[in-house]
Design a protein around this motif. Structure first.
Motif, PDB file in Angstrom:
ATOM      1  N   ALA A  12       0.835  -1.203   0.000  1.00 26.87           N
ATOM      2  CA  ALA A  12       0.000   0.000   0.000  1.00 26.87           C
ATOM      3  C   ALA A  12       0.869   1.252   0.000  1.00 26.87           C
ATOM      4  N   ILE A  15       2.156   1.867  -3.535  1.00 26.69           N
ATOM      5  CA  ILE A  15       1.140   2.397  -4.450  1.00 26.69           C
ATOM      6  C   ILE A  15       0.876   3.859  -4.140  1.00 26.69           C
ATOM      7  N   ALA A  40       4.801 -13.207  -3.060  1.00 28.72           N
ATOM      8  CA  ALA A  40       3.910 -12.648  -2.034  1.00 28.72           C
ATOM      9  C   ALA A  40       3.817 -11.138  -2.194  1.00 28.72           C
ATOM     10  N   ARG A  42       4.272  -9.546  -5.010  1.00 31.49           N
ATOM     11  CA  ARG A  42       3.596  -9.243  -6.255  1.00 31.49           C
ATOM     12  C   ARG A  42       2.070  -9.395  -6.130  1.00 31.49           C
ATOM     13  N   VAL A  43       1.630 -10.460  -5.506  1.00 33.98           N
ATOM     14  CA  VAL A  43       0.176 -10.644  -5.414  1.00 33.98           C
ATOM     15  C   VAL A  43      -0.457  -9.606  -4.492  1.00 33.98           C
ATOM     16  N   ALA A  44       0.271  -9.218  -3.444  1.00 33.47           N
ATOM     17  CA  ALA A  44      -0.277  -8.178  -2.555  1.00 33.47           C
ATOM     18  C   ALA A  44      -0.405  -6.868  -3.323  1.00 33.47           C
ATOM     19  N   LEU A  46      -0.655  -6.480  -6.668  1.00 34.29           N
ATOM     20  CA  LEU A  46      -1.690  -6.559  -7.716  1.00 34.29           C
ATOM     21  C   LEU A  46      -3.085  -6.397  -7.121  1.00 34.29           C
ATOM     22  N   ARG A  47      -3.272  -6.993  -5.964  1.00 36.42           N
ATOM     23  CA  ARG A  47      -4.596  -6.927  -5.327  1.00 36.42           C
ATOM     24  C   ARG A  47      -4.935  -5.487  -4.937  1.00 36.42           C
ATOM     25  N   LEU A  48      -3.999  -4.817  -4.298  1.00 37.09           N
ATOM     26  CA  LEU A  48      -4.283  -3.453  -3.837  1.00 37.09           C
ATOM     27  C   LEU A  48      -4.327  -2.471  -5.006  1.00 37.09           C
ATOM     28  N   ALA A  51      -7.644  -2.594  -6.538  1.00 31.38           N
ATOM     29  CA  ALA A  51      -8.665  -1.882  -5.753  1.00 31.38           C
ATOM     30  C   ALA A  51      -8.537  -0.371  -5.957  1.00 31.38           C
ATOM     31  N   TRP A  52      -7.325   0.111  -5.929  1.00 34.79           N
ATOM     32  CA  TRP A  52      -7.102   1.551  -6.046  1.00 34.79           C
ATOM     33  C   TRP A  52      -7.510   2.051  -7.435  1.00 34.79           C
ATOM     34  N   LEU A  87       4.612  -5.959 -16.290  1.00 33.51           N
ATOM     35  CA  LEU A  87       3.177  -5.768 -16.176  1.00 33.51           C
ATOM     36  C   LEU A  87       2.563  -5.436 -17.517  1.00 33.51           C
ATOM     37  N   ALA A  90      -1.015  -6.017 -18.677  1.00 31.84           N
ATOM     38  CA  ALA A  90      -1.842  -6.484 -17.569  1.00 31.84           C
ATOM     39  C   ALA A  90      -2.903  -5.463 -17.248  1.00 31.84           C
ATOM     40  N   VAL A  94      -6.000  -2.642 -14.567  1.00 29.22           N
ATOM     41  CA  VAL A  94      -4.962  -1.787 -14.019  1.00 29.22           C
ATOM     42  C   VAL A  94      -4.819  -0.644 -14.991  1.00 29.22           C
TER      43      VAL A  94
END
Lengths: 327, 190
Positions: A12, A15, A40, A42-44, A46-48, A51-52, A87, A90, A94
């Protein structure tokens, strides 16, 4: 704080940092190396990030009051970051990556168009300021200007899928050369190839108009093909609708399609050309669903299926009838 | 798949399954504190796995990965009876969302976002609204609110985590309670 929430907090921070100064390349480089440290991370991220970026839709809540002078209105924020190589492409969810924008980030009038483009083989979805979404297919160029009184998009080349939020006060107009497509809120695809414009309406109503001619109205399950000043309207079968929208999933769907036509389709999505060397092979008809960007897999499949001769080279995949018939 | 393809697959196919994945983990693991960490572990495994070969069904792949993780964890924790492992099939799983449903999801997204915003602490919410609704830059937000850019950056980071959590929770009927802000762990469902 457990290990996971530590990673999430870091993601976070990254970002937010890059949101604070999107042009800071040093931040991008550090971020990239942090991401490379572990899946770990990268997936955290991508997820956030997802959302953003989804929160960009909140712009639809912005009061559209032209009498309010308080702050200079700006276009949907354009980030000038360079796509990270890993990316690349992707960008479906995004959106920031999809933006190859020539505008600078300063106080733009809201009507200044933003430019979006995709390279060959890519597919990207952008969120417009009004909550509408546009997905660009391979090798597509498009400009968008979403204002308080009107919504305008120019399809300069290629193909796009439009999911338009209904707004009776602001008609959504797509201009493709001399043709205009006007909608209020609907879903449809548009493909422009030089002077031809193909419209597939998936939901709602779409008005297609060539400059100086009366408009043609298309409804759900109808397709319009505009060439010159004429518009040919056809009704699609469910099967044809699947074919028309399969690119949204990155797939090509063939049904009794000749290899020559299939090659044309694959060549829209790949730099590596699929070349069918002789008329006999060209006229073979095939069916099935294929990954648009994997031309080699397709070639190997028809090699084993039809006993065709396949040569894979750096810049092309050559398919020919077998020299000696073995069957 | 290449990195870029895995990233796209992950964002498009796996992230939308988050609410389902968390439901599955909760049903089979009693310690609520572990859920988000396990979810991320499933994500990491799925991400690595997809790098080797693109799974046919994201949903099946995510669930079998989650199941394996549960088995690993219970072995480590020496918990013997996890009778629910076989429950995977019993879980009422939605079929892969068809395109039209995805569009419906996209349309209701604004409502989810609004709901998520309402659960943010006041200052954080103010920052996120100025940034995303008004379209101000972080610097402009700082000026408008008379706070430092560092504070804005911190609030944005909090907001990002809270939004991500809220997406999962508002997307399902399984909200257990209001979202609350707990220290620097971000928003969590209670």
């Amino acid at each position: 704080m457990n290990k996971n929430s530590h990673v999430e907090a870091r993601a976070a921070e990254w970002i937010s940092r890059s949101d604070r100064d999107p042009a800071d390349e040093a931040v991008e480089l550090q971020l990239e190396s942090w991401l490379a440290e572990s899946p770990a991370h990268r997936v955290a991220y991508l997820r956030l990030r997802n959302a953003w970026d989804r929160a960009d839709r909140l712009r639809a809540l912005r009061p559209a009051d032209p009498t309010q002078p308080a702050e200079p209105v700006r276009a949907v924020r354009s980030r000038q970051r360079k796509p990270l190589p890993w990316l690349y492409g992707a960008a479906a969810a995004v959106a920031f990556l999809s933006v190859a924008i020539a505008l600078n980030d300063d106080l733009l009038p809201i009507s200044a168009p933003q430019r979006f483009s995709t390279p060959i083989g890519a597919r990207e979805t952008i969120a417009l300021g009004d909550g509408s979404k546009v997905t660009l297919n391979t090798a597509t160029q498009l400009r968008a200007a979403i204002g308080t009184t009107g919504r305008n998009v120019w399809l300069d080349d290629g193909e796009a899928y439009f999911d338009i939020v209904h707004d009776a006060k602001r008609p959504f107009v797509v201009t493709a050369g001399e043709r205009r497509v006007t909608v209020l809120g609907t879903r449809f695809t548009l493909r422009r190839e030089a002077d031809r414009l193909q419209v597939n309406v998936l939901e709602g109503r779409v008005q297609l108009q060539v400059a100086g001619e009366p408009p043609t109205v298309l409804t759900r399950d109808e397709s319009g093909l505009g060439t010159g000043k004429s518009v040919l309207v056809t009704h699609r079968t469910p099967r044809q609708s699947i074919v028309a929208t399969s690119w949204l999933e990155g797939r090509l769907v063939f049904d009794q399609t000749t290899l020559a036509e299939a090659a044309l389709q694959f060549n829209r999505y790949n730099r590596k050309r699929l070349v069918i060397a002789d008329p006999v092979a060209s006229s073979i008809r095939i069916g099935g669903t294929f990954e648009a960007t994997n031309v080699e897999a397709f070639a190997l499949l028809i090699q084993s299926g039809f006993g065709l001769d396949v040569q894979i080279r750096d810049d092309q995949v050559l398919v020919a009838s077998p020299r000696k018939s073995s069957s | 798949m290449t990195h870029a393809e895995v990233d796209r697959w992950f964002v498009e196919e796996v992230l939308p399954l988050e609410a389902m994945l968390e439901r599955f983990l909760r049903r089979n693991w009693r310690d609520e504190d572990d859920i988000s960490e396990m979810r991320q572990e499933v994500y990491a495994r799925v991400y690595v796995g997809a790098g080797n070969a693109r799974p046919q069904s994201a949903q099946a792949f995510v669930l079998s990965t989650a199941k394996n993780l549960l088995i690993d964890r219970s072995r480590r924790a020496r918990i013997v009876s996890i009778e629910t492992y076989a429950d995977m099939d019993a879980l009422a799983l939605p079929a892969d969302p068809v395109p039209t449903e995805r569009h419906v999801m996209a349309r209701s997204e604004l409502r989810h976002l609004q709901a998520a915003l309402e659960h943010l602490p006041p200052r954080c919410r103010e920052v996120v609204e100025l940034r995303k609704i008004e379209g101000l830059s972080q610097r402009e937000v700082a000026k408008r609110l008379g706070i430092t850019e560092d504070t804005v950056e911190r609030q944005v980071a909090n907001g990002i985590r809270a939004l991500a959590a809220a997406f999962t929770n508002t997307g399902t009927a399984s909200i257990k309670g209001p979202l609350t802000f707990v220290g620097d762990r971000g928003a969590v469902a209670q």
